[in-house]
Design a protein around this motif. Structure first.
Motif, short mmCIF file in Angstrom:
data_model
loop_
_atom_site.label_atom_id
_atom_site.label_comp_id
_atom_site.label_asym_id
_atom_site.label_seq_id
_atom_site.Cartn_x
_atom_site.Cartn_y
_atom_site.Cartn_z
N UNK A 117 0.84 -1.21 0.00
CA UNK A 117 0.00 0.00 0.00
C UNK A 117 0.87 1.25 0.00
N UNK A 118 0.32 2.33 -0.59
CA UNK A 118 1.05 3.61 -0.59
C UNK A 118 0.11 4.74 -0.21
N UNK A 119 0.64 5.65 0.60
CA UNK A 119 -0.11 6.85 0.98
C UNK A 119 0.46 7.99 0.16
N UNK A 120 -0.38 8.68 -0.60
CA UNK A 120 0.11 9.76 -1.46
C UNK A 120 -0.20 11.12 -0.84
N UNK A 160 2.74 -1.99 -5.87
CA UNK A 160 1.72 -1.39 -4.98
C UNK A 160 0.32 -1.73 -5.50
N UNK A 161 -0.56 -2.14 -4.56
CA UNK A 161 -1.91 -2.54 -4.98
C UNK A 161 -3.01 -1.75 -4.28
N UNK A 162 -2.61 -0.85 -3.37
CA UNK A 162 -3.64 -0.05 -2.68
C UNK A 162 -3.11 1.36 -2.44
N UNK A 163 -3.94 2.36 -2.73
CA UNK A 163 -3.54 3.76 -2.54
C UNK A 163 -4.48 4.45 -1.57
N UNK A 209 -6.44 -4.12 -12.77
CA UNK A 209 -7.10 -5.12 -11.94
C UNK A 209 -6.37 -5.22 -10.61
N UNK A 210 -7.11 -5.49 -9.56
CA UNK A 210 -6.51 -5.74 -8.26
C UNK A 210 -5.80 -4.54 -7.65
N UNK A 211 -6.07 -3.32 -8.14
CA UNK A 211 -5.51 -2.13 -7.48
C UNK A 211 -6.69 -1.32 -6.95
#
Ligand code: NAI
Length: 214
Positions: free
Chosen positions: A147-150, A169-172, A185-187
């Motif tokens: 996961x990444x926090x922008x 990375x798959x989650x923002x 897909x899958x993000x």
């Protein structure tokens, strides 16, 4: 009932249930009726019964809900024990504040903070050193964040997101003012706009004034 069968609006209310039940558990509360919970949360008792029925007969007539058990089930649905490795990009005013949130309690483990500004490299936020974004690829290869926090400016968000996806990375959790809508897909993306919340408050105030003029 499977997770997929729970409606989006119920999912949106789950964190609030989880938080309230946590507060009740801390106070030593063992069980609570839907009426009491509704009074505390400002929802109707029938709404609460409907929502919580999604997770299978938790409430018992004349007993209510077992606080610990219900919180455990909701926590599992929310994935609070996943400990997802997470990085944060943009160590400016917002990034510094966001980095102090207790990620672990919410299923995430903040393992790296990155910024393009070389003057920030080596400074610390909490117990993490800020790294330069030139290290991003090798860091992702080694530690495999998911996961990444922008917390970066709008203009950098689309390109940065694409780059991060290519690093795995798959989650923002996206605070940049660019509404990411990822087609991979899958993000998954959670866009956050504090300004929208403030506007909702403004709407509330505006309606009050409008009502009092009538
Ligand atoms: P800031 O200017 O204090 O910090 C931004 C940081 O991002 C700087 O340290 C900069 O060097 C770094 N940066 C720029 N491009 C980068 C990249 N590609 N990779 C890594 N780091 C990069 O700004 P602030 O106040 O922290 O706000 C950050 C962003 O968040 C702004 O775009 C702002 O509009 C937005 N924001 C969003 C809010 C929300 O509710 N969604 C609330 C407040 C700000």
């Amino acid at each position: 009932m499977s997770k997929n069968a729970i409606s989006n609006s119920v999912i949106r209310r789950l964190p609030r249930y989880y938080r309230f039940l946590g507060e009740l558990e801390k106070k030593g509360c063992v069980r609570i009726s839907s009426r009491e919970l509704s009074e505390k949360m400002g929802l109707t008792a029938s709404q609460i019964r409907q929502d919580l029925n999604c997770f299978g007969g938790f409430g018992q007539q004349g007993y209510g809900y077992n606080v610990k058990e219900l919180r455990g089930v909701i926590g599992n649905i929310l994935g609070v024990k996943m400990n997802t490795p997470t990085i944060l990009l943009g160590a400016g005013n917002l990034g510094k504040a966001i980095a102090t949130i207790d990620f672990c309690k919410r299923g995430f483990n903040l393992i790296g903070i990155f910024d393009v500004n070389p003057e920030l490299t080596g400074k610390t936020i909490g117990n993490l050193e800020i790294r330069n974004t030139t290290e991003l690829e090798s860091f992702c290869e080694e530690y495999k964040p998911i996961a990444a926090v922008l917390c970066i400016p709008k203009a950098s968000a689309p390109e940065t997101a694409e780059r991060l996806i290519s690093y795995g990375i798959r989650a923002f959790w996206n605070f940049s003012h660019y509404d990411l809508s990822i087609t991979h897909n899958n993000v998954i993306v959670e866009n956050v706009h504090l300004g929208d919340s403030l506007l909702t408050l403004s709407y509330g105030l505006n309606s009050l004034e409008y009502d009092s003029e009538e």
